[in-house]
Design an enzyme around this catalytic site. Sequence first.
Site, short mmCIF file in Angstrom:
data_model
loop_
_atom_site.label_atom_id
_atom_site.label_comp_id
_atom_site.label_asym_id
_atom_site.label_seq_id
_atom_site.Cartn_x
_atom_site.Cartn_y
_atom_site.Cartn_z
N LYS A 114 1.13 -1.43 -0.26
CA LYS A 114 0.11 -0.24 -0.09
C LYS A 114 0.86 1.53 -0.05
O LYS A 114 -0.21 2.71 -0.81
CB LYS A 114 -0.73 0.07 1.32
N LYS A 209 -5.10 -10.58 -7.21
CA LYS A 209 -6.11 -11.04 -6.35
C LYS A 209 -6.92 -10.29 -6.79
O LYS A 209 -6.84 -8.88 -7.32
CB LYS A 209 -5.75 -10.31 -5.42
N LYS A 212 -10.71 -4.21 -4.05
CA LYS A 212 -11.91 -2.80 -4.03
C LYS A 212 -10.94 -2.28 -4.71
O LYS A 212 -11.23 -1.00 -5.14
CB LYS A 212 -11.95 -2.41 -3.20
P1 TYM Z 1 -10.71 -6.90 3.73
O1 TYM Z 1 -11.97 -5.62 4.26
O2 TYM Z 1 -9.76 -5.85 2.80
O3 TYM Z 1 -11.47 -7.80 3.43
C1 TYM Z 1 -12.04 -8.45 4.11
C2 TYM Z 1 -11.98 -9.48 4.02
O4 TYM Z 1 -12.40 -9.83 2.83
C3 TYM Z 1 -10.94 -11.35 2.74
N1 TYM Z 1 -10.60 -11.06 1.15
C4 TYM Z 1 -10.16 -12.25 0.40
N2 TYM Z 1 -11.23 -13.54 0.67
C5 TYM Z 1 -10.74 -13.50 -0.54
N3 TYM Z 1 -10.02 -13.17 -2.09
C6 TYM Z 1 -9.88 -12.21 -2.17
N4 TYM Z 1 -9.89 -11.53 -2.87
C7 TYM Z 1 -10.12 -11.35 -0.58
N5 TYM Z 1 -10.05 -9.86 -0.63
C8 TYM Z 1 -10.18 -9.87 0.53
C9 TYM Z 1 -9.48 -10.47 3.84
O5 TYM Z 1 -9.12 -11.51 3.41
C10 TYM Z 1 -10.81 -10.24 4.89
O6 TYM Z 1 -10.95 -11.48 5.19
N6 TYM Z 1 -7.84 -6.30 7.75
C11 TYM Z 1 -8.82 -6.77 7.21
C12 TYM Z 1 -10.07 -6.47 8.31
C13 TYM Z 1 -9.41 -6.46 9.66
C14 TYM Z 1 -9.75 -7.53 10.05
C15 TYM Z 1 -9.87 -7.17 11.61
C16 TYM Z 1 -10.20 -8.64 10.30
C17 TYM Z 1 -9.86 -5.52 10.36
N7 TYM Z 1 -9.97 -6.20 11.65
C18 TYM Z 1 -9.62 -8.32 12.25
C19 TYM Z 1 -10.36 -9.95 11.00
C20 TYM Z 1 -10.15 -9.24 12.39
C21 TYM Z 1 -8.93 -6.48 5.68
O7 TYM Z 1 -8.36 -5.66 5.85
O8 TYM Z 1 -9.90 -7.24 5.35
#
Ligand code: TYM
Length: 346
Positions: A114, A209, A212
């Site tokens: 990032k 991947k 968003k």
């Molecule tokens: P975020 O918001 O980027 O994504 C949310 C969830 O979606 C999963 N994900 C994917 N899974 C499969 N294929 C993909 N292409 C894909 N893109 C996203 C992510 O792995 C995630 O599970 N840091 C985290 C948010 C967070 C969090 C937490 C998660 C903050 N605190 C505590 C678990 C526990 C994030 O940015 O996810």
Amino acid sequence: MSFSPRVFSGIQPSGDLHLGNYLGAIRRFVPLQATHETIYCVVDMHAITVWQEPEALRRATREVAAAFIAAGIDPKRSIIFNQSQVPQHAELAWVFNCIARIGWMNRMTQFKDKAGKNSENVSLGLLAYPSLMAADILLYKATQVPVGDDQKQHLELTRDIAAKFNNDYAASIKEQGLGTEEGQFFPITDPLIAGPATRIMSLRDGTKKMSKSDPSDQSRISLLDDADAIAKKIKKATTDPAELPGDVEGLAGRPEADNLVGIYAALSDKSKQDVLAEFGGSGWGKFKPALAELAVSVLAPMNGEMRRLLDDPATIDAVLRDGAERAGAIAEKTMNEVRSIIGFIR
Ligand code: TYM
């Protein structure tokens, strides 16, 4: 005393939710409600580590909450809330900022991706991001965290932070009788990263991947896409010319085929092997329409329900407020213990 099984996971309200978020995370949150205490959070404080327009942030926060409910998460059985309504997340994150080492943060591949070449000019919050994520999880002493594969390194860091806190404060934890028999105050959380959809790839490029932030809308299926858009994107997805193999080994070196088979498997709760048993030897002319039909049958009703919920933001806000109250009660208990372990006078 030991830790009772508790699931926590979070999703950022930072743009369009997509099929990767659904299959890698949200869909997998649903069945856990039957076996565990479950807490699902819209992590708005994580979202502002990069700039968010205030109105867009509000809309995206409600969108994630609506997706949770539309996917089958029951706000009575589970706790659904947005992170900023429970200020203990920020408070524990500060404590963890003083536990974690800068080197640990600098090693995070997501930060490096990032920040890119601009690492002096990104927000301090972006560097400290994993520390807030550890706070999210450990505030509830969560034992399991279902996430996609891209969060693995952050969860390893969460385990490191828990272990260092337990170790640094071992004497105080013992003195105050706040640990398990092994002296642990925080659990060493298990990541739940399993199934055929832990890493859904872009529909344009099977080596990237689904995300968003991809500038191409064709690269992802948004949870707000209608049936027509879903079917079109799948039919246009990049593929190689060969037919589908009869077994999983045959997917090696074929990232686009592997991705589409994985999506089919996850949407139908099957393994990739089961899908190939059915479609091995078929060409894309047969597989893509079948996948499009399956995707529409799962996603279109959810999309309709999300839109219906989003028409009534006051109801979504009430769900988030109720969730925040219930989460806040657990969070305050943990924080009280943390304050006294550290030596803060109250
Ligand atoms: P975020 O918001 O980027 O994504 C949310 C969830 O979606 C999963 N994900 C994917 N899974 C499969 N294929 C993909 N292409 C894909 N893109 C996203 C992510 O792995 C995630 O599970 N840091 C985290 C948010 C967070 C969090 C937490 C998660 C903050 N605190 C505590 C678990 C526990 C994030 O940015 O996810």
